[in-house]
Structure formats: structure tokens, C-alpha cells
Write an enzyme that holds these catalytic residues in place. Structure first.
Site, PDB file in Angstrom:
ATOM      1  CB  CYS A 150      -4.602  10.022   2.769  1.00 50.89           C
ATOM      2  SG  CYS A 150      -4.962   8.708   3.942  1.00 50.89           S
TER       3      CYS A 150
ATOM      4  CG  HIS B 284      -3.367   2.590   4.640  1.00 52.48           C
ATOM      5  ND1 HIS B 284      -4.055   3.427   3.788  1.00 52.48           N
ATOM      6  CD2 HIS B 284      -3.195   1.434   3.965  1.00 52.48           C
ATOM      7  CE1 HIS B 284      -4.295   2.796   2.647  1.00 52.48           C
ATOM      8  NE2 HIS B 284      -3.780   1.593   2.729  1.00 52.48           N
TER       9      HIS B 284
ATOM     10  CD  GLU C 158      -3.116  -1.047   0.391  1.00 53.90           C
ATOM     11  OE1 GLU C 158      -3.696   0.043   0.381  1.00 53.90           O
ATOM     12  OE2 GLU C 158      -3.507  -2.029  -0.271  1.00 53.90           O
TER      13      GLU C 158
END
Length: 452
Positions: free
Chosen positions: A375, A256, A180
Site C-alpha cells: 500500500c 483492494h 483506486e
């Protein structure tokens, strides 16, 4: 490992520009905000302008700030791979009618969260002294698994000079190597231009089911993927730490690591429930970091619950070293609106740590889809020679800010519902916007509709 002695070093944040199809389809299982806002109407224009305002504000604070282009959506090329055929308009209509969930996925604007675009290791850490990029495969979510190829092309257009930059293909498209990107990677260092400690946080071991793993929500990053990236980037064991995310917090919506921890230079800011084997791993980080003390700032559950951290994205903030040498937190306004989190941050800046200021930004359009300030950005540590080799058209300045706002006003819709994604005109609008954007940012042909 080589240590650069160039006069200046920078950590540049490349923020994802929100795409024209920004919508709330609730595609991300395990992401509480994404699921809770599913089917609400979005505002692509407001979302893009909120992101641009944050980029410009950081530029005005003296930071070097870059722009990362969005992806082509709807993704007609993927729909053709799945058996829909005819003209582009016919493909769109077939998919929207026959497979609406698949169609919503290929309309996702999730590439805005460029923390997931790639993992980046600066030249000070790598065996060959180059900055290494590996695009994330994002295998856990179909809508995100469509991103790696275009992300790679955009990165190569931004960082094109092979003397300084090395690009790797994304890892195999398989859950055993689920990756990721920078959302599960952070780097601590004394100076951005000197060798640091690269910390890879993973959710599970892909090849050993006896190890701890979450049971409710998926662990998107595997230990094996993190190891592979470290090998590709030429990192040494002396400067690399692997730390497992606490499965219990993944099951509470911490999809995450950057939803529960953030690091910068000599500071690691994290929730006390973030990791497994925390004490031993922090000791390893300190030992590999060297003699200078790391500020390990652990937020206790009694101060801020995991639920509050997820709701406000306290840790999905940017932790930046400002031009005066102090650190500032770039936080979403949700942190300011939560009394417990606001009180914690007010107290934090009074403590004996490098963090001295908090700046709040409205990024609600992103927050409602499950992505905060951290993000939205990909961090790239560069020395001045490397920075000079970056495509200058993607670096924020007053002129680019004005130009991109005009571009958004020209091409983006004010509101967009999930039903609006079926509108064939949206495809034309999106392609027209992106074609013009590649000229503004001097990217060349990076989108399938331009290449094909």
C-alpha cells in the site's frame, strides 16, 4: 507498441512518506484493520520513521527507491468549500465542534498509501512511448476523495519532463468511475523495459447491476474506470486484461486487489479465491504474455485462509526483482508472527519459483490503519533515460535518509489521539513541516496553503 532497447530498466518504488497528522479515526468502511483500531492513539513520528527505514533498506539492497510527499492536513480548503469560514483557526474550530466526523476525515493521513495515488503505464506499453500517469479519484471514501488534485501536482513535480511523462486528470468524481489506482492494477513482463501485460482488477460493473457484486462492503473499482484508464494510456487490447475480483472476498475485507494478489515480471502470486472466472482469465494472461511461462502461484485456502491473508497482509507485500535476478518478498512482521503464514512463506522460498527470499519489516503504524508494504508504494517502470529525467531530489540515498529523519524529529509528534486533531497548533506544525519538505524534495508549491 515500441520496445525500448536502452541498456538498463528499473522498477522504482515511490513510497508514501507518512504525514504529521497520522491518526486512527477508523474512516475506512470495508477495511477491517482500519475499523478495528479506530480511536487508538497513533505515533506519527514512529510511523514516518518506520516508512523511511523500509525505503532505506530497499535502497541498501540495490533497489532504486523514491519518496512521495504527504498531503496538507487538516484540509482547510475543503472545510471552506463546505461552508466553514473565518480565519484558518476559526474554520478548524467550527468544523471540529459542529461536524467532528467531517473534521476527522479532513485530518486523515491516508495519502501515505501511494499505491492509491495513481495508475502508471510504462512507455514500453503505451502508444506514444511515454510513461502515463492518471491520478486516482478515490470516490468511495470522502477522506480519500480529497487527494487527487494534490497527488497530481506532486506527480507532476516528480515527473516533470514532458518528453518522457504524460499526466492525465483523474476520472470524473462519480462512483460509476470509481478508481483506486495501482492497488487494483499490476503488470507482468519479461523485462521492465519491454512491452508487458497490464492487468486491471475491478470489483463491479457500474452500468450493469445484473453482474456479480459484493453485498456487505463496497467494490471501489469499476470495470468502466479501468477501461477508461487503459484508453487514456494508449494501451492495446493485445496487452490488456480485465479480471473481476471475487465479490465474496471483498465482503471479507479485501477492499483492494493488492490485499489478495501481487505480481512482478513473470510471477503472479494470489489467493485461490481472489478472482472470478480464474482459469479463463489466467489463460488469457498467459496467451497475451507470450511463449515464456508465467509462474502462477495460487495459495490454497487450506494453506492460508482469506481471514489470515487479510490479518497479516500476506499479499499486500512487495514482490521485487533483486539485483541478482531472483525475487524477494517484502513482508510486514505480522506475516512472521502468524504461524500459518510464516510456515507457508518458509515453504514457498524452497519451491521451484523465482521467489527465493522473504524480508520482514515493522510497519505496524501503517498496518493498524489497514495498509501494508505494498500500500505504501507506487511502482513506476523506467528506462535509464526516463529515470534520469525524474526529479533527483526525491530519490532515496544516505544523505536524504538522514535529512528526512532529522525533519521528522523536528516536526512530528510522538503520539497523537483523535482528540488532538482539534489542536490549532497541529495545523501550524503540519504546514511548517510540509513547507520545509517541499524545499528538501524540490517540489515547488504543491499544497493549497502555498498556492493560495
Amino acid at each position: 507498441m515500441e520496445e525500448f532497447v536502452s541498456a538498463q530498466h528499473f522498477e522504482v518504488n515511490f513510497d508514501g512518506l507518512v504525514g504529521p497528522t497520522h491518526n486512527y479515526a477508523g474512516l475506512s468502511f470495508g477495511n477491517v484493520a482500519s475499523l478495528s483500531n479506530a480511536k487508538a492513539s497513533s505515533s506519527p513520528r514512529s510511523a514516518a520513521k518506520q516508512g523511511l527505514a523500509k525505503m532505506k533498506a530497499l535502497h541498501d539492497m540495490g533497489m532504486v527507491q523514491g519518496v512521495f510527499a504527504p498531503h496538507e492536513r487538516p484540509d482547510i480548503a475543503t472545510l471552506r468549500r463546505l461552508g466553514f469560514n473565518g480565519t484558518d483557526g476559526e474554520v478548524l474550530q467550527q468544523a471540529a465542534t459542529q461536524a467532528p466526523q467531517i473534521y476527522q476525515a479532513v485530518c486523515s493521513a491516508s495519502s501515505m498509501w501511494t499505491a492509491n495515488a495513481a495508475t502508471v503505464s510504462p512507455g514500453a506499453d503505451t502508444a506514444d512511448g511515454k510513461v502515463h500517469f492518471t491520478s486516482a479519484n478515490l470516490t468511495n471514501k470522502f477522506h480519500r476523495s480529497l487527494e487527487p488534485m494534490t497527488s497530481s501536482r506532486i506527480l507532476q513535480a516528480m515527473f516533470a519532463n514532458s518528453r518522457y511523462f504524460e499526466h492525465h486528470p483523474h476520472l470524473p468524481d462519480n462512483e460509476h468511475f470509481g478508481d483506486e489506482g495501482a492497488a487494483n492494477h499490476t503488470r507482468l513482463c519479461n523485462n521492465y523495459g519491454h512491452a508487458g501485460v497490464e492487468i486491471f482488477t475491478f470489483g463491479r460493473y457500474a452500468f450493469d447491476s445484473s453482474k456479480p457484486a459484493p453485498t456487505k462492503f463496497p467494490a471501489r473499482q469499476t470495470f468502466e474506470a479501468s477501461q477508461a484508464i487503459a484508453r487514456l494510456h494508449g494501451l492495446s487490447d493485445e496487452n490488456t486484461v480485465y479480471i473481476q475480483q471475487n465479490p465474496a472476498v471483498i465482503d471479507q475485507g479485501v477492499f483492494h486487489n493488492d490485499v489478495i494478489a501481487v505480481g512482478n515480471q513473470n510471477v503472479l502470486f494470489y489467493h485461490e479465491q481472489a478472482f472470478l472466472d480464474t482459469d479463463a482469465k489466467l489463460a488469457e494472461i498467459q496467451q497475451k504474455f507470450g511463449d515464456e511461462k508465467i509462474h502462477f502461484i495460487a495459495v490454497k485456502t487450506s494453506e492460508v485462509s482469506v481471514a489470515d491473508a487479510v490479518q497479516t497482509y500476506l499479499f499486500n507485500t512487495q514482490l521485487l526483482t533483486m539485483p541478482d535476478g531472483t525475487m524477494a518478498i517484502i513482508a510486514p512482521t505480522e506475516c512472521q508472527e502468524n504461524p500459518r503464514v510464516a510456515a507457508y512463506l518458509e515453504d514457498l522460498v524452497q519451491r521451484d519459483t523465482p521467489i527465493k527470499r522473504v524480508h520482514y519489516f515493522d510497519v505496524k503504524q501503517s498496518m493498524r490503519n489497514g495498509g501494508g508494504p505494498a500500500c505504501l508504494r507506487l511502482r513506476v517502470a523506467l528506462n535509464e533515460d526516463e529515470l534520469a529525467a525524474v526529479n533527483p531530489a526525491v530519490i532515496m540515498n544516505d544523505r536524504l535518509f538522514a535529512r528526512l529523519n532529522q525533519w521528522v524529529d523536528k516536526h512530528y509528534r510522538e503520539t497523537l489521539s483523535v482528540d488532538d486533531l482539534r489542536d490549532p497548533q497541529l495545523l501550524k506544525e503540519s504546514r511548517s513541516a510540509l513547507d520545509e519538505l517541499t524545499q528538501i524534495l524540490k517540489l515547488g508549491s504543491v499544497y493549497p496553503f502555498q498556492i493560495d
